[in-house]
Design a protein around this motif. Structure first.
Motif, short mmCIF file in Angstrom:
data_model
loop_
_atom_site.label_atom_id
_atom_site.label_comp_id
_atom_site.label_asym_id
_atom_site.label_seq_id
_atom_site.Cartn_x
_atom_site.Cartn_y
_atom_site.Cartn_z
N GLU A 14 0.83 -1.20 0.00
CA GLU A 14 0.00 0.00 0.00
C GLU A 14 0.87 1.25 0.00
O GLU A 14 0.56 2.23 -0.70
N PHE A 15 1.92 1.23 0.78
CA PHE A 15 2.82 2.38 0.87
C PHE A 15 3.51 2.63 -0.48
O PHE A 15 3.55 3.76 -0.98
N ASN A 16 4.05 1.57 -1.07
CA ASN A 16 4.79 1.70 -2.33
C ASN A 16 3.90 2.10 -3.51
O ASN A 16 4.36 2.72 -4.45
N ASN A 17 2.63 1.72 -3.45
CA ASN A 17 1.71 2.00 -4.55
C ASN A 17 0.81 3.21 -4.28
O ASN A 17 -0.14 3.44 -5.03
N PHE A 18 1.10 3.95 -3.24
CA PHE A 18 0.24 5.07 -2.88
C PHE A 18 0.29 6.17 -3.95
O PHE A 18 1.36 6.60 -4.37
N LYS A 19 -0.89 6.60 -4.37
CA LYS A 19 -1.04 7.74 -5.29
C LYS A 19 -2.34 8.44 -4.93
O LYS A 19 -3.30 7.80 -4.50
N ALA A 20 -2.35 9.72 -5.11
CA ALA A 20 -3.59 10.48 -4.89
C ALA A 20 -4.57 10.12 -6.00
O ALA A 20 -4.20 9.95 -7.16
N GLU A 30 -6.38 16.88 1.75
CA GLU A 30 -6.70 16.40 3.10
C GLU A 30 -7.07 14.91 3.08
O GLU A 30 -6.60 14.14 3.92
N ASP A 31 -7.90 14.50 2.11
CA ASP A 31 -8.29 13.10 2.02
C ASP A 31 -7.10 12.20 1.66
O ASP A 31 -6.96 11.10 2.19
N SER A 32 -6.23 12.69 0.76
CA SER A 32 -5.01 11.93 0.41
C SER A 32 -4.14 11.75 1.64
O SER A 32 -3.61 10.66 1.89
N PHE A 33 -3.99 12.82 2.40
CA PHE A 33 -3.17 12.77 3.59
C PHE A 33 -3.74 11.78 4.61
O PHE A 33 -2.99 11.02 5.24
N LYS A 34 -5.05 11.76 4.78
CA LYS A 34 -5.69 10.83 5.71
C LYS A 34 -5.41 9.38 5.30
O LYS A 34 -5.08 8.54 6.14
N ARG A 35 -5.56 9.10 4.00
CA ARG A 35 -5.28 7.74 3.52
C ARG A 35 -3.82 7.36 3.72
O ARG A 35 -3.49 6.26 4.16
N LEU A 87 -3.09 6.62 7.36
CA LEU A 87 -3.55 5.28 7.73
C LEU A 87 -2.54 4.21 7.35
O LEU A 87 -2.30 3.27 8.10
N ILE A 88 -1.92 4.37 6.19
CA ILE A 88 -0.90 3.42 5.75
C ILE A 88 0.31 3.48 6.67
O ILE A 88 0.86 2.45 7.08
N VAL A 89 0.73 4.69 7.01
CA VAL A 89 1.87 4.85 7.93
C VAL A 89 1.55 4.23 9.29
O VAL A 89 2.40 3.59 9.91
N THR A 90 0.32 4.41 9.74
CA THR A 90 -0.10 3.80 11.02
C THR A 90 -0.03 2.28 10.94
O THR A 90 0.43 1.62 11.88
N LYS A 91 -0.48 1.71 9.83
CA LYS A 91 -0.38 0.25 9.65
C LYS A 91 1.07 -0.21 9.71
O LYS A 91 1.39 -1.20 10.35
#
Length: 143
Positions: free
Chosen positions: A111-117, A124-129, A132-136
C-alpha cells in the motif's frame, strides 16, 4: 497495554514475560530431623519476602490485564491461570502468528509503495489515507 504494565513496575512486567513465580517450599530441618506437624506431614518453611513480593506482582499483572480486556473478549481468557498465559492468548489474538504478521507487513508495504492520490481527491483526504498506511506500518513495527 504493555507501556501501562511496565509503568506499574519492572517486576510486574517480568511476571508477564517469565510467567508466574513458583515458591519452592522445603521441609524444615531441625537438629538433623524433619519437623513434623502433629507427628504427620513434614512442616514446610514459609515463603520468603521475595517469594511474597513476586507472587503479589503476579496477582497485580493478572488483575490489570484482566480488567483491560474488552467484555466481548473476556470469554477467551476466562480459563487462563496466569498473567503470562493471558498475555500470550491476547498477543496471538491481536497480532497473529508470525505468518499473519508477515502478511500484514507485506500488505502495508505494498500500500505504501503504490500510494497515489486519486483523481479529484482533496489533499486532506489523500493525507488521511496516507496517514492510515503509515499507522499500519507502525503497528507492524517498521516505522
Amino acid at each position: 497495554m504493555s507501556k501501562y504494565l511496565r509503568r506499574l513496575g519492572r517486576d510486574v512486567w517480568r511476571s508477564i514475560e517469565e510467567g508466574p513465580h513458583v515458591s519452592v517450599l522445603t521441609p524444615v530441618q531441625t537438629d538433623g530431623a524433619t519437623t513434623r506437624i502433629g507427628g504427620g506431614q513434614p512442616s514446610l518453611n514459609r515463603p520468603t519476602k521475595d517469594d511474597l513480593d513476586k507472587m503479589e506482582n503476579d496477582a497485580i499483572a493478572f488483575y490489570e490485564i484482566s480488567c483491560g480486556v474488552a467484555p466481548d473478549n473476556f470469554d477467551i481468557i476466562i480459563n487462563c491461570k496466569s498473567a503470562k498465559e493471558i498475555w500470550d492468548v491476547l498477543e496471538n489474538l491481536y497480532e497473529g502468528t508470525g505468518q499473519a504478521q508477515d502478511m500484514k507487513l507485506t500488505t502495508a508495504l505494498n500500500e505504501f509503495n503504490n500510494f497515489k492520490a486519486h483523481a479529484g481527491e482533496s489533499l486532506e483526504d489523500s493525507f488521511k489515507r496516507f496517514n492510515l498506511i503509515v499507522t499500519k506500518l507502525s503497528n507492524v513495527g517498521t516505522v
